[in-house]
Scaffold this motif. Structure first.
Motif: not given
Length: 218
Positions: A91-103
């Motif tokens: 879940l933390l890895k998914a959240k990191i992706v979420w935080n860094q995602w540029k769309g």
């Protein structure tokens, strides 16, 4: 740092001071403190590596990136709402992706394969402020619950997400118009079978087909 490195620095002392034992002991003590500080700094890096961190270390990472171990919903199959280390790490890895995602979709697909190497992801923009997230592959019940509850796939602001998790034993590609890829195809492919629903059918009661009470349209 180690004893050999201590010796390296002590050997830099000019010869006229090397025979002064008190000075050399004082200097060695100072060097050792610096080495201990450096070793501690290196341990901090390794202890908070997301792939190897455990317990409280993961909880601290979660506070920093904004994702708690405690879920705000009750998972199915009597699974605890407090995640163990393995699921919390995911879940933390998914959240990191979420935080860094540029769309962009390409970077999301790449990140998905790193988190779920045994799963496939397809995102369809419905052009009406909604998108379909179609997922297939080998997922546990808890992983599916995390996906359904919006904790894995990044959600653009104001966009509604329709989650479709295909039954693990379903054949792909799925029947569709205007698509030809690993997920979607034309008349020679199959109708979609969602994992969470039975298909509506008249006069049939099987593991896949049911009537008005429980069956649903494809």
């Amino acid at each position: 740092m180690n004893t050999l490195e201590n010796i390296y620095y002590l050997n830099l002392i000019p010869s006229q001071y090397r025979l002064q034992p008190k000075f050399m002991k004082w200097l060695e003590a100072g060097i050792q403190k610096l080495q201990d500080s450096n070793s501690t700094a290196q341990e901090i890096i390794s202890n908070f590596d997301l792939d190897t961190a455990t317990g409280v270390q993961l909880d601290i990472i979660g506070k920093l990136i904004g994702r708690s171990r405690q879920l705000d919903f009750q998972p199915r199959a009597d699974v605890s709402s407090v995640l163990d280390d393995d699921y919390y790490r995911l879940l933390l890895k998914a959240k990191i992706v979420w935080n860094q995602w540029k769309g962009t979709l390409p970077e999301l697909y790449t990140a998905w394969q790193e988190i779920f190497p045994n799963g496939n992801l397809l995102i369809l923009d419905n052009q009406d402020m909604s998108m379909d997230v179609i997922i297939s592959g080998d997922f546990s019940v808890l992983e599916k619950d995390l996906i359904y509850n919006g904790l894995v796939v990044p959600k653009p602001e104001g966009v509604r997400i329709n989650y479709i998790i295909i039954a693990q034993n379903a054949d792909v590609p799925i029947f569709s118009y205007g698509y030809d890829n690993e997920f979607l195809g034309g008349y020679t492919t199959n109708w979609i079978k969602e994992e969470t629903s039975l298909i509506f059918g008249y006069g049939e009661e099987t593991q896949d087909i049911s009537g008005y009470d429980t069956g649903s349209w494809l």
